[in-house]
Every structure is written in C-alpha cells, then in structure tokens.
Design a protein around this motif. Structure first.
Motif, PDB file in Angstrom:
ATOM      1  N   LEU A 358       0.829  -1.203   0.000  1.00 33.84           N
ATOM      2  CA  LEU A 358       0.000   0.000   0.000  1.00 33.84           C
ATOM      3  C   LEU A 358       0.869   1.261   0.000  1.00 33.84           C
ATOM      4  O   LEU A 358       0.561   2.236  -0.689  1.00 33.84           O
ATOM      5  CB  LEU A 358      -0.924  -0.009   1.219  1.00 33.84           C
ATOM      6  CG  LEU A 358      -2.047  -1.058   1.202  1.00 33.84           C
ATOM      7  CD1 LEU A 358      -2.785  -1.061   2.530  1.00 33.84           C
ATOM      8  CD2 LEU A 358      -3.013  -0.786   0.050  1.00 33.84           C
ATOM      9  N   ILE A 359       1.956   1.233   0.767  1.00 30.67           N
ATOM     10  CA  ILE A 359       2.874   2.380   0.780  1.00 30.67           C
ATOM     11  C   ILE A 359       3.480   2.579  -0.612  1.00 30.67           C
ATOM     12  O   ILE A 359       3.552   3.704  -1.124  1.00 30.67           O
ATOM     13  CB  ILE A 359       3.978   2.174   1.837  1.00 30.67           C
ATOM     14  CG1 ILE A 359       3.384   2.142   3.241  1.00 30.67           C
ATOM     15  CG2 ILE A 359       5.032   3.272   1.722  1.00 30.67           C
ATOM     16  CD1 ILE A 359       4.377   1.716   4.316  1.00 30.67           C
ATOM     17  N   ALA A 360       3.918   1.479  -1.222  1.00 26.17           N
ATOM     18  CA  ALA A 360       4.510   1.571  -2.558  1.00 26.17           C
ATOM     19  C   ALA A 360       3.510   2.120  -3.565  1.00 26.17           C
ATOM     20  O   ALA A 360       3.864   2.933  -4.444  1.00 26.17           O
ATOM     21  CB  ALA A 360       5.017   0.205  -3.001  1.00 26.17           C
ATOM     22  N   ALA A 361       2.257   1.711  -3.467  1.00 23.73           N
ATOM     23  CA  ALA A 361       1.231   2.211  -4.389  1.00 23.73           C
ATOM     24  C   ALA A 361       1.034   3.717  -4.234  1.00 23.73           C
ATOM     25  O   ALA A 361       0.891   4.447  -5.217  1.00 23.73           O
ATOM     26  CB  ALA A 361      -0.083   1.473  -4.152  1.00 23.73           C
ATOM     27  N   ARG A 362       1.032   4.185  -2.998  1.00 25.36           N
ATOM     28  CA  ARG A 362       0.884   5.627  -2.763  1.00 25.36           C
ATOM     29  C   ARG A 362       2.101   6.402  -3.270  1.00 25.36           C
ATOM     30  O   ARG A 362       1.983   7.512  -3.778  1.00 25.36           O
ATOM     31  CB  ARG A 362       0.660   5.895  -1.276  1.00 25.36           C
ATOM     32  CG  ARG A 362      -0.594   5.259  -0.705  1.00 25.36           C
ATOM     33  CD  ARG A 362      -1.883   5.975  -1.158  1.00 25.36           C
ATOM     34  NE  ARG A 362      -2.218   5.835  -2.567  1.00 25.36           N
ATOM     35  CZ  ARG A 362      -2.851   4.783  -3.109  1.00 25.36           C
ATOM     36  NH1 ARG A 362      -3.199   3.766  -2.328  1.00 25.36           N
ATOM     37  NH2 ARG A 362      -3.131   4.747  -4.399  1.00 25.36           N
TER      38      ARG A 362
END
Length: 484
Positions: A358-362
C-alpha cells in the motif's frame, strides 16, 4: 557445444587504436592483459590465430607471436597443442570474489576511532513524501484486514499502478502481466528457480550485481560473462549468447550496476534480437531505471518495448527510488509465466506484506515528485564525489554516470583489494571490483556509491587517498593461493 571464441576483427576492435609504446609486441601484450583484467575479454575464451590477429591489426605475425608468448609466460594465456590458445589468469592472484565480499562485511570493524563511512551500500534514505504515503497506507489498511491478506500475485492497486507506469513509458501493460514480489532480489531468485535448470548456461555482464550472481550460482547454472566496463559491445554479446547456447541472459541496461552505463534504444533492440536468435530469455533488471539525473533528457524505452514474443522479463524494485526498507519489487512478464511464478512462490513466503504494498502504491502516485527529489540530491553528491576524486586521486579514471547511484573507478593497477583493506582501517567501507565479477578479475576497479551527503563523500575520498598512498608504498604482498 561449441567453445567460446573471439575473432581477430573483434579483438582488434576491443584493443582500439594502436598503442604508441615500443616495442609494439610488449604494448600489445599489455593491452590484451588489460582487457582480461578489466573483464572486457572473458576468461576461457579461445583467442584468434596469430595470423588472423596480425591481419586485423596490420602487423607482422612475429609481433603477435611475441605478444602471445609474453602473455603465456605471465599466465594470461593458456595453450594446448592442436587446441589453440585461450584467456586465463595466473595461478596466484589477488583475492577471489568471495574473499573480497567477506573481507568488507559489516561484521568486522575498522581500526582506531574513525567514524565508519559506508560506501558499500548503494541505497538512500526514504524521500520526504514517505511519511505522507505511510499515513495514507495505514488509513487504507483496515479495508484489507477483513480478508485473508494473502495475494500471491500482489495487491491489485499496486499491480495496476506498476502496469500504468509501463504503459506510460511506451509498453502497454495489463495488471495481470505484473507480479509483486518481496523485493527485486526475490524476483530474480524466483525467475532463476522457475526458468533455469542446473547446468544451464546464463549470460551475465561483467561487472554486475553480486546478489544476482549468487542466485544463479545457487541454482547451479553455468555463468557466461561478457565485459561491459567500457559499455556494451552488442556484436560480442550476441556472439557469446550464440556460441554458449545460453538459456537466459541477465542484464542491467538502465544505469548499469556498478558502471552506470545506459543502453540506448538501438542497443536494446539489438539485445532483443540477439536473444531471439539464441532462443534465450532476457531477464532485464530495471532497478535503477527511474533514477536519471537529468529529468529533461530523453530516456530510452524499456527493453520490453522491443519485444513481441514474451521473451523479455522485466524486474523492478522500490528499494532504490523509494526506500530500501520497503521490500517491494515486481516482475513484468506474460500472464502464464506469472501464474507459474506465483505457484513457485508459495513455498517461499506465499505473499508480500500488505502495508508495504500500500505504501509503494501511494508512492507510485507521487513518482515524479520522488524522482525530482532523488535527482537533486544524487546530482549534488555525484558531482561532489567526482570533484574530490579529480582533486585527490587524479590518476583514477571514471566515466561520469548520467543516473543511477554508483561510480565505477579504475585505479590503473590491480590493487583494489589492498586499497579497500587500507580504507577499512581508516573507517571507509568500499567493495573492490572482484565482488562484481564471476572469476576474480576487475582487481583494478572500485565501486563508489554517491548516496551520502557531499561532505561525507569528500571525507571518504580523503581517506581513500590515504589508503591509496599506503598501498602504493607498501612492500609487495605474498601471493594468495588460488581458489577454485
């Protein structure tokens, strides 16, 4: 299987302009020795016949015979009656790759009270927008907690973001062509385990990323190195793939680790054609692809843009652009291959951490902002490192990279390991060239990352200069035993 060989014309091209030193045979021997030591001329490659090389160079056969004799005496050529001559290394030589790695591991400590400056790691701290991305990811996490949390192919939101980025760069990509992995290293390991069998020949660059070599060695593959110190020679690369009948090739065309070279579009097209002709897969490491320092300069298309048959398998990672502690990587390939990889992954870790994805997607939503921040910081650090080297170590040679995070320095003599040892005693950890090679060459090179602040890099170079002076004035070391 046909033995690897190099023609007289190809070797003459590698040698470049005729040396000015005399006698000519000694200068020719020295030039060939340099090609072997810096990895541009692989080991165990059959050399051209004396008359063929003489014709290509426009010199007498006697001159080439004398050069070959000198190299044979020094141990850089081995010969057998009726079988010709091939490249070799002397039986006693500097530290092997494994020795070079272990000597400079984090388990040991420098002498004295000097604060350690780590030039062994090419990875920066997290970008300024990281905390914001983390907060958004944590806010989204409860929505995923109602499910099992196992997604072997990766979260859809991240796969879609990575696919959209490839499409934006000129390679139309669907989300089912993306598999998220626990870092780029796991991607390489999964591909090695799934596509390759023990004994399969695999082409690798020299120098190259050491952990990829480790994965290939663990699988029991036979490594076929091709030198890229001066850039890619696509004709020699294609000949090596064909002669060794390689099953796959592992390449880093984007700000190559460790040399920093960038392959142009014509080279990428030729690379794909060479793989097609050899019926080989291309495992393309794109870890540094987003790290151009001049964001306005045209960038080459991803290698997959030149592939129409599913031969190119792209590996990406969040560790360099975003943060090393964010263990997120990905593979772009055909959907059937990704299903095989997802099945193979179940015996390793089943799926990656949801919050990391999720962090990488953001962060993918902010990729241009992150790229701009990285370009500013890395440009300042690269220029500071290069300036300090030119001032304090003017005899060292390097090509200023246009991106990535590493500078490849050539010391002019095979002393990289003792220089690294002396530097470690002064509080600088740096890894010598043999760690990036298959067979112990590149002893005249060091990899110097420029991820630290400019003032720290200046201090590191000051200590390296002292280490270099110590090495040059030290008595010759006792030869180390050869290892197999």
């Amino acid at each position: 299987m046909t033995a690897r060989y190099i023609s007289g014309t190809q070797l003459a091209r590698l040698l470049g302009d005729p040396p000015q030193e005399r006698p000519y045979y000694a200068a020719l021997a020295r030039a060939v020795r340099g090609l072997i030591l810096n990895g541009r001329l692989p080991l165990r490659v059959r050399l051209p016949a004396e008359r063929d090389l003489a014709a290509a160079l426009g010199v007498s056969r006697t001159t080439v015979t004398a050069a070959y004799d000198e190299l044979r005496t020094e141990g850089y050529i081995a010969s057998r009656q009726g079988a010709g001559s091939w490249t070799a290394l002397p039986e006693t030589r500097p530290a092997t790759t494994r020795q070079a790695v272990t000597r400079f591991g984090i388990a040991s400590a420098p002498e004295g009270d000097a604060e350690t400056i780590d030039l062994g790691c090419a990875a920066p701290a997290a970008p300024a927008v990281f905390e914001e991305a983390v907060a958004e990811a944590v806010a989204e996490l409860p929505g995923y907690a109602r499910g099992a949390g196992y997604e072997p192919a990766g979260l859809a939101v991240l796969r879609e973001a990575v696919a959209a980025r490839y499409t934006e760069l000129g390679v139309p990509t669907r989300s089912d062509q993306i598999m998220v992995t626990t870092g780029g290293q796991q991607a390489i390991s999964l591909l090695t385990q799934t596509l390759l069998n023990p004994g399969d020949p695999v082409l690798v660059e020299r120098p190259t990323y050491p952990h990829a070599l480790d994965a290939l060695r663990r699988r029991g593959t036979r490594l076929v190195p091709v030198g890229v110190t001066g850039g890619w020679d696509l004709e020699l690369l294609a000949a090596s793939m064909r002669q060794a009948a390689v099953r796959a090739a592992y390449v880093i065309p984007d700000f190559q680790n460790p040399t920093g070279h960038l392959m142009d579009d014509a080279g990428r097209a030729a690379l794909v054609e060479a793989a097609r002709a050899a019926d080989a897969f291309l495992i393309v490491d794109e870890t540094f692809a987003e790290l151009a320092l001049d964001l306005d300069a045209p960038r080459p298309h991803p290698v997959a843009c030149h592939d129409a048959g599913g031969r190119v398998i792209s590996v990406g990672s969040a560790s360099k652009l975003m943060w090393g502690g964010l263990r997120v990587g990905w593979i772009r390939a055909t959907a059937p291959l990704l299903r095989r990889l997802a099945t193979a992954r179940e015996s390793v870790d089943i799926a990656g951490p949801v919050v990391d994805q999720l962090i990488a997607a953001r962060l993918m939503d902010r990729i241009e902002q992150v790229r701009a921040e990285r370009a500013r910081a890395l440009t300042a650090s690269r220029d500071a490192l290069a300036g300090a080297l030119r001032e304090l170590l003017p005899d060292w040679r390097f090509t200023l990279p246009g991106g990535g995070m590493t500078l490849w320095a050539q010391l002019g003599a095979p002393i990289a390991t003792p220089v690294a040892e002396a530097a470690w005693r002064r509080g600088v950890r740096v890894v010598p060239g043999p760690a990036f090679a298959v067979d112990g060459v590149l002893e005249d090179c060091l990899r110097l990352p420029y991820v630290l602040p400019p003032d720290r890099l200046r201090t590191a170079v000051e200590r390296l200069a002292g280490a270099h002076r110590e090495t040059e004035t030290a008595p010759p070391p006792r030869p180390l035993p050869a290892y197999v």
